[in-house]
Write a protein that holds these residues in place. Structure first.
Motif, mmCIF file in Angstrom:
data_model
loop_
_atom_site.group_PDB
_atom_site.id
_atom_site.type_symbol
_atom_site.label_atom_id
_atom_site.label_comp_id
_atom_site.label_asym_id
_atom_site.label_seq_id
_atom_site.Cartn_x
_atom_site.Cartn_y
_atom_site.Cartn_z
ATOM 1 N N ASN A 330 -40.726 -41.019 -41.382
ATOM 2 C CA ASN A 330 -39.541 -41.854 -41.257
ATOM 3 C C ASN A 330 -38.279 -41.049 -41.533
ATOM 4 O O ASN A 330 -38.277 -40.140 -42.368
ATOM 5 C CB ASN A 330 -39.599 -43.007 -42.263
ATOM 6 C CG ASN A 330 -40.751 -43.950 -42.011
ATOM 7 O OD1 ASN A 330 -41.060 -44.263 -40.875
ATOM 8 N ND2 ASN A 330 -41.398 -44.384 -43.082
ATOM 9 N N SER A 344 -32.033 -44.245 -37.580
ATOM 10 C CA SER A 344 -33.370 -44.419 -38.135
ATOM 11 C C SER A 344 -34.424 -44.204 -37.060
ATOM 12 O O SER A 344 -34.238 -44.583 -35.908
ATOM 13 C CB SER A 344 -33.512 -45.808 -38.738
ATOM 14 O OG SER A 344 -32.648 -45.959 -39.844
ATOM 15 N N SER A 348 -44.643 -45.051 -39.211
ATOM 16 C CA SER A 348 -44.981 -45.506 -40.556
ATOM 17 C C SER A 348 -45.624 -44.408 -41.369
ATOM 18 O O SER A 348 -46.195 -44.662 -42.413
ATOM 19 C CB SER A 348 -45.943 -46.696 -40.464
ATOM 20 O OG SER A 348 -47.142 -46.300 -39.827
#
Length: 377
Positions: A330, A344, A348
């Motif tokens: 991330n 962003s 995961s």
């Protein structure tokens, strides 16, 4: 001269999905992930036990000793696992007054040391893609200087991993990360911090799987103990602008320091100006995750480089990587030719035996740097 007992750290990539937030970084868990973690620990423990003799027979350990002598002196290590209580209750300080800077390698680094298995760590929300390939990360920041010497080995082949790019970052002495503006990260009105790059950088491993960084001892912020972040890139390409692109990410991890040393550092300036309550190793969820089940001692081995903290510390770890794993870390910001940009992305941080990672730095070049940030409110 002051020295610490030398407990080596081997960290092994895990195949567990994570989702992150900050401060404190909460993760989602499920039963399947926990089962995969247990199975992977068993596999990697056997792999590292097999590797121990090969590390000796191929000269990998001997070359590590010679390299660290050039930084301070020699060290020697052996392999075993520890659990959370054992790690927390272990003092790394040596009080033998007969040991000096001129002591031979055998007397200084002959202590039994640990190789530990580590569940795959967390990226955290403050990973910035596109940082620069460099070894000196300090950029004039105040704090306790450290030299980090990190070696990467393949848990399957027991060999050093050459050409791996180690991506390292940590907060400054007052708990502020460079490259972003976010609640809980200093003064949110200081947008110049978007263009800062302090205490972030990337280095390629040499033929012995080694990278070295000049950095600073991290400060602290709400909900987390003192720590360094690390992402490993395989098969990446260096661009003309001094960043990397492409490849895969086989390892994500965090490294820690002894609690008594943390308290010593936090008593000095500018660390002491941070009024946020210190979260200890014993209270930190990530530390607990990385030391659970007798599989990890993620505390850096270290020695004092002089009589005072201002003289600095040398810390090191050996990181054992499952090169078949692939993660998509991330990130919340990207460092570009125009400075930092909020963007962003990433997955995961789940892993598989195939797939690709993000491509850090694909549009980046050297931009403004040096904003120091302010302590958290």
């Amino acid at each position: 001269m002051r020295f610490t007992a030398l407990w080596n750290v081997c960290l092994v990539g895990m195949t567990v999905p994570f989702v992150f937030a900050h401060p404190g970084e909460h993760e989602k868990r499920d039963a399947r992930a926990e089962m995969m973690k247990r199975e992977f620990r068993q596999h990697t423990r056997r792999g590292l036990q097999r590797c121990a003799k090969r590390f000796e027979s191929t000269g990998l350990n001997a070359r590590a000793e010679a390299r660290r002598r050039s930084l301070y002196d020699l060290h020697r290590r052996r392999l075993r696992a520890r659990d959370t209580d054992d790690v927390l209750n272990t003092s790394h300080l040596v009080n033998d007054s007969s040991i000096t800077a001129n002591s031979c390698a055998d007397s200084l680094f002959s202590s039994s040391s640990t190789c530990v298995l580590n569940p795959e760590g967390e990226t955290g929300p403050y990973y910035v893609k596109g940082e620069l390939v460099r070894s000196d990360l300090r950029e004039g920041q105040d704090g306790v200087p450290i030299i980090l010497d990190i070696q990467f080995v393949d848990v399957s082949t027991c060999g050093a991993i050459e050409g791996l790019y180690a991506d390292i970052w940590n907060c400054n002495a007052t708990g502020v990360y460079s490259g972003l503006v976010a609640e809980g990260n200093g003064n949110t009105a200081d947008t110049s911090n978007l263009n800062a790059t302090f205490l972030r950088g990337i280095q390629a491993t040499d033929s012995d799987g080694v990278v070295s960084f000049n950095s600073l001892f991290p400060g602290h912020y709400s909900g987390r103990t003192t720590h360094h972040h690390m992402v490993a890139h395989l098969n990446a390409t260096v661009l003309a602008n001094g960043t990397i692109t492409g490849g895969t990410v086989p390892h994500i991890g965090q490294l820690f320091w002894d609690q008594d040393l943390i308290y010593e550092v936090e008593a000095t300036s500018p660390y002491s100006t941070n009024t946020v309550t210190i979260t200890t190793n014993a209270e930190d969820r990530v530390f607990s995750d990385e030391t659970a089940g007798s599989t990890s001692d993620p505390v850096l081995s270290y020695v004092w480089l002089g009589d005072d903290l201002s003289d600095g510390l040398l810390g090191w770890a050996t990181v054992a990587v499952d090169t078949s794993a692939t993660y998509d870390p991330n990130y919340s910001f990207v460092y570009t030719s125009s400075g930092g940009v909020a963007e962003s992305g990433g997955g995961s941080s789940s892993s598989s035996s195939s797939g690709t990672s993000g491509s850090p730095g694909s549009s980046n070049s050297t931009g403004p740097a040096g904003a120091s940030g302010t302590p958290p409110a």
